[in-house]
Design a protein around this motif. Structure first.
Motif, PDB file in Angstrom:
ATOM      1  N   MET A   1      10.468  47.190 -16.234  1.00 31.16           N
ATOM      2  CA  MET A   1      10.838  46.117 -15.075  1.00 31.16           C
ATOM      3  C   MET A   1      12.188  46.825 -14.367  1.00 31.16           C
ATOM      4  SD  MET A   1       9.643  43.227 -14.136  1.00 31.16           S
ATOM      5  CE  MET A   1       8.769  42.389 -15.453  1.00 31.16           C
ATOM      6  N   PHE A   2      12.155  46.772 -13.077  1.00 36.34           N
ATOM      7  CA  PHE A   2      13.083  47.217 -12.072  1.00 36.34           C
ATOM      8  C   PHE A   2      13.837  46.006 -11.466  1.00 36.34           C
ATOM      9  CE2 PHE A   2      10.055  50.757 -12.310  1.00 36.34           C
ATOM     10  CZ  PHE A   2      10.786  51.873 -12.693  1.00 36.34           C
ATOM     11  N   SER A   3      15.122  46.418 -11.171  1.00 38.68           N
ATOM     12  CA  SER A   3      15.472  45.241 -10.197  1.00 38.68           C
ATOM     13  C   SER A   3      15.414  45.908  -8.941  1.00 38.68           C
ATOM     14  CB  SER A   3      17.364  45.695 -10.330  1.00 38.68           C
ATOM     15  OG  SER A   3      17.677  46.933 -10.023  1.00 38.68           O
ATOM     16  N   ILE A   4      15.504  45.204  -7.804  1.00 37.96           N
ATOM     17  CA  ILE A   4      14.900  45.458  -6.675  1.00 37.96           C
ATOM     18  C   ILE A   4      15.853  46.583  -5.895  1.00 37.96           C
ATOM     19  CG2 ILE A   4      16.782  43.974  -5.484  1.00 37.96           C
ATOM     20  CD1 ILE A   4      14.636  43.299  -3.209  1.00 37.96           C
ATOM     21  N   GLY A   5      17.268  46.828  -6.319  1.00 39.31           N
ATOM     22  CA  GLY A   5      17.790  48.021  -5.913  1.00 39.31           C
ATOM     23  C   GLY A   5      17.023  49.355  -6.689  1.00 39.31           C
ATOM     24  N   ASP A   6      16.813  49.021  -7.829  1.00 40.79           N
ATOM     25  CA  ASP A   6      16.363  50.267  -8.647  1.00 40.79           C
ATOM     26  C   ASP A   6      14.674  50.528  -8.195  1.00 40.79           C
ATOM     27  OD1 ASP A   6      18.495  50.858  -9.847  1.00 40.79           O
ATOM     28  OD2 ASP A   6      17.713  49.711 -11.849  1.00 40.79           O
ATOM     29  N   PHE A   7      14.059  49.481  -7.846  1.00 37.78           N
ATOM     30  CA  PHE A   7      12.692  49.800  -7.384  1.00 37.78           C
ATOM     31  C   PHE A   7      12.673  50.403  -5.912  1.00 37.78           C
ATOM     32  CE2 PHE A   7       8.619  48.161  -5.500  1.00 37.78           C
ATOM     33  CZ  PHE A   7       7.811  48.763  -6.196  1.00 37.78           C
ATOM     34  N   ALA A   8      13.719  49.844  -5.079  1.00 39.71           N
ATOM     35  CA  ALA A   8      13.885  50.773  -3.688  1.00 39.71           C
ATOM     36  C   ALA A   8      14.209  52.044  -3.990  1.00 39.71           C
ATOM     37  CB  ALA A   8      14.882  49.789  -3.042  1.00 39.71           C
ATOM     38  N   ARG A   9      15.070  52.532  -4.868  1.00 40.39           N
ATOM     39  CA  ARG A   9      15.317  53.857  -5.013  1.00 40.39           C
ATOM     40  C   ARG A   9      14.283  54.487  -5.475  1.00 40.39           C
ATOM     41  NH1 ARG A   9      17.214  56.019  -9.660  1.00 40.39           N
ATOM     42  NH2 ARG A   9      17.712  53.995 -10.442  1.00 40.39           N
ATOM     43  N   HIS A  10      13.234  54.239  -6.321  1.00 42.61           N
ATOM     44  CA  HIS A  10      12.272  55.004  -6.917  1.00 42.61           C
ATOM     45  C   HIS A  10      11.072  55.011  -5.900  1.00 42.61           C
ATOM     46  CE1 HIS A  10      13.253  55.532 -11.012  1.00 42.61           C
ATOM     47  NE2 HIS A  10      13.869  54.631 -10.999  1.00 42.61           N
ATOM     48  N   GLY A  11      11.027  53.960  -4.942  1.00 41.96           N
ATOM     49  CA  GLY A  11      10.111  53.811  -3.951  1.00 41.96           C
ATOM     50  C   GLY A  11      10.604  54.605  -2.613  1.00 41.96           C
ATOM     51  N   ARG A  12      11.671  55.018  -2.635  1.00 43.73           N
ATOM     52  CA  ARG A  12      12.349  55.673  -1.374  1.00 43.73           C
ATOM     53  C   ARG A  12      12.156  54.628  -0.222  1.00 43.73           C
ATOM     54  NH1 ARG A  12      14.225  58.176  -5.025  1.00 43.73           N
ATOM     55  NH2 ARG A  12      14.742  60.389  -5.090  1.00 43.73           N
ATOM     56  N   VAL A  13      12.363  53.401  -0.310  1.00 45.75           N
ATOM     57  CA  VAL A  13      12.482  52.261   0.712  1.00 45.75           C
ATOM     58  C   VAL A  13      13.787  51.592   0.602  1.00 45.75           C
ATOM     59  CG1 VAL A  13       9.834  52.298   0.793  1.00 45.75           C
ATOM     60  CG2 VAL A  13      11.202  50.604  -0.701  1.00 45.75           C
ATOM     61  N   SER A  14      14.173  50.764   1.769  1.00 48.37           N
ATOM     62  CA  SER A  14      15.233  49.809   1.675  1.00 48.37           C
ATOM     63  C   SER A  14      14.934  48.639   1.041  1.00 48.37           C
ATOM     64  CB  SER A  14      15.724  49.753   3.140  1.00 48.37           C
ATOM     65  OG  SER A  14      14.862  49.032   3.793  1.00 48.37           O
ATOM     66  N   VAL A  15      16.197  48.056   0.430  1.00 51.51           N
ATOM     67  CA  VAL A  15      16.006  46.770  -0.163  1.00 51.51           C
ATOM     68  C   VAL A  15      15.621  45.888   0.842  1.00 51.51           C
ATOM     69  CG1 VAL A  15      17.504  44.814  -1.209  1.00 51.51           C
ATOM     70  CG2 VAL A  15      17.845  47.241  -2.081  1.00 51.51           C
ATOM     71  N   ARG A  16      16.172  46.039   2.288  1.00 47.45           N
ATOM     72  CA  ARG A  16      16.094  44.915   3.214  1.00 47.45           C
ATOM     73  C   ARG A  16      14.146  45.184   3.583  1.00 47.45           C
ATOM     74  NH1 ARG A  16      14.405  46.033   7.993  1.00 47.45           N
ATOM     75  NH2 ARG A  16      15.270  48.285   7.761  1.00 47.45           N
ATOM     76  N   MET A  17      13.760  46.091   3.203  1.00 43.65           N
ATOM     77  CA  MET A  17      12.205  46.226   3.755  1.00 43.65           C
ATOM     78  C   MET A  17      11.488  45.745   2.710  1.00 43.65           C
ATOM     79  SD  MET A  17       9.962  49.645   4.159  1.00 43.65           S
ATOM     80  CE  MET A  17      10.800  50.018   5.619  1.00 43.65           C
ATOM     81  N   LEU A  18      11.987  45.619   1.144  1.00 39.56           N
ATOM     82  CA  LEU A  18      11.235  44.962  -0.041  1.00 39.56           C
ATOM     83  C   LEU A  18      11.459  43.634   0.055  1.00 39.56           C
ATOM     84  CD1 LEU A  18      12.282  47.162  -2.895  1.00 39.56           C
ATOM     85  CD2 LEU A  18      10.062  47.205  -1.596  1.00 39.56           C
ATOM     86  N   THR A  36      19.096  32.972 -10.859  1.00 41.61           N
ATOM     87  CA  THR A  36      19.840  33.737 -10.135  1.00 41.61           C
ATOM     88  C   THR A  36      19.184  34.136  -8.725  1.00 41.61           C
ATOM     89  OG1 THR A  36      19.168  35.960 -11.119  1.00 41.61           O
ATOM     90  CG2 THR A  36      20.821  34.780 -12.104  1.00 41.61           C
ATOM     91  N   GLY A  37      17.794  33.933  -8.821  1.00 45.09           N
ATOM     92  CA  GLY A  37      16.888  34.576  -7.700  1.00 45.09           C
ATOM     93  C   GLY A  37      16.720  35.939  -7.447  1.00 45.09           C
ATOM     94  N   TYR A  38      17.228  36.569  -8.607  1.00 43.85           N
ATOM     95  CA  TYR A  38      16.947  38.109  -8.609  1.00 43.85           C
ATOM     96  C   TYR A  38      15.527  38.330  -8.696  1.00 43.85           C
ATOM     97  CZ  TYR A  38      22.168  38.598  -9.045  1.00 43.85           C
ATOM     98  OH  TYR A  38      23.541  38.821  -9.018  1.00 43.85           O
ATOM     99  N   ARG A  39      15.292  39.289  -7.727  1.00 45.33           N
ATOM    100  CA  ARG A  39      13.718  39.992  -7.795  1.00 45.33           C
ATOM    101  C   ARG A  39      13.709  40.984  -8.922  1.00 45.33           C
ATOM    102  NH1 ARG A  39      15.367  38.581  -2.373  1.00 45.33           N
ATOM    103  NH2 ARG A  39      13.954  37.444  -1.174  1.00 45.33           N
ATOM    104  N   TYR A  40      12.507  41.122  -9.520  1.00 43.86           N
ATOM    105  CA  TYR A  40      12.195  42.213 -10.343  1.00 43.86           C
ATOM    106  C   TYR A  40      10.846  42.812 -10.065  1.00 43.86           C
ATOM    107  CZ  TYR A  40      16.519  40.775 -12.694  1.00 43.86           C
ATOM    108  OH  TYR A  40      17.791  40.603 -13.032  1.00 43.86           O
ATOM    109  N   TYR A  41      10.702  43.919 -10.371  1.00 45.48           N
ATOM    110  CA  TYR A  41       9.393  44.674  -9.921  1.00 45.48           C
ATOM    111  C   TYR A  41       8.996  45.520 -11.084  1.00 45.48           C
ATOM    112  CZ  TYR A  41      10.339  43.591  -5.053  1.00 45.48           C
ATOM    113  OH  TYR A  41      10.450  42.602  -3.963  1.00 45.48           O
TER     114      TYR A  41
END
Length: 272
Positions: A1-18, A36-41
């Motif tokens: 499971m990835f945090s939104i930041g880690d998922f953005a980094r692996h996908g080469r997109v921005s957190v804002r886009m996700l 917390t409302g944190y998103r996980y991917y």
């Protein structure tokens, strides 16, 4: 499971886009922490992200992307769609590049207004020549319109001459005839020593002699032929001549690199 930041980094997109994709229902997080409302991917969601980004980069709207993915298009169908879209974009880029070349050419011509043509104009007679030719139709005289017609015609003509065991005995000749509706009849011709025959997949004709023609040599791609043609036209007018028929473009040297092409421009003339 990835945090939104880690998922953005692996996908080469921005957190804002996700976050935006989540908001419009295009790519929901696998889990959202209730406290917390944190998103996980999940790692498997990278496949959907790749499809979203590829489709978006190829010009599809996000609404269209959503419909494509929701229809559960399989990998083969998606590959076909992307290949078609890529071909469309490549064609558009090629057209834009051709237009850019013509804009730059027009700018050079404008910058040289009032100056005498730098090319050496030679007046000479042109003997009659027998040619094998193929013809096509272009919508107008713009180089980006003529080029896609005349180039393939020459390729087809050379292939058919080879198949018919007919030797080419001189440089290629292109000439153009304007039609009443504004379209252009494009001729791609090669000199030959052969008689007409119904079996040939081309036409053999005799181009008439030209008693007097103003000529100039152009070095480089035919995408840049506008400037020497205009210079030749100005010279003809300034020296008391008038055009007397369709001009010809005779390929004196042909190389793999268009910058090495040498072409003689021939304009039939008579005294005004």
């Amino acid at each position: 499971m990835f945090s939104i930041g880690d998922f953005a980094r692996h996908g080469r997109v921005s957190v804002r886009m996700l976050r935006h994709y989540d908001a419009i229902g295009l790519l929901r997080p696998d889990r959202v922490d209730a406290a917390t409302g944190y998103r996980y991917y999940a790692g498997g969601q990278l496949a959907r992200l790749n499809r979203i980004v590829a489709l978006k980069d190829l010009g599809f709207t996000l609404e269209q992307v959503g419909r494509i993915l929701d229809d559960k298009v399989d990998t083969a169908e998606l590959r076909g769609m992307l290949a078609l879209r890529r071909a469309e974009l490549e064609q558009r880029i090629t057209g834009d590049r051709a237009r850019l070349v013509q804009v730059e050419t027009r700018l050079r011509i404008i910058e040289k207004e009032g100056a005498m043509p730098a090319n050496d104009v030679v007046i000479k007679s042109i003997p009659a020549v027998r040619v094998a030719e193929l013809t096509g139709v272009a919508s107008d005289f713009e180089p980006q319109t003529i080029g896609p017609v005349v180039g393939p015609l020459f390729e087809q003509l050379c292939a058919r001459l080879t198949q018919a065991s007919i030797d080419i005995v001189g440089p290629g000749i292109a000439y153009y005839e304007e039609q009443p509706d504004g379209s252009v009849h494009v001729h791609a011709a090669m000199p030959v020593n052969a008689d007409p025959a119904a079996a040939y997949e081309f036409t053999i004709v005799d181009l008439p002699a030209v008693p007097q023609a103003a000529t100039v040599v152009h070095r480089g791609s035919m995408d840049e032929v506008l400037e020497p043609w205009q210079s030749l036209g100005k010279w003809i007018d300034a020296n008391g001549y008038r055009s007397a028929g369709p001009g010809r473009e005779v390929t004196l040297e042909f190389t793999e690199d268009p910058s090495g092409w040498v072409t003689e421009l021939q304009e039939p003339i008579h005294t005004a």
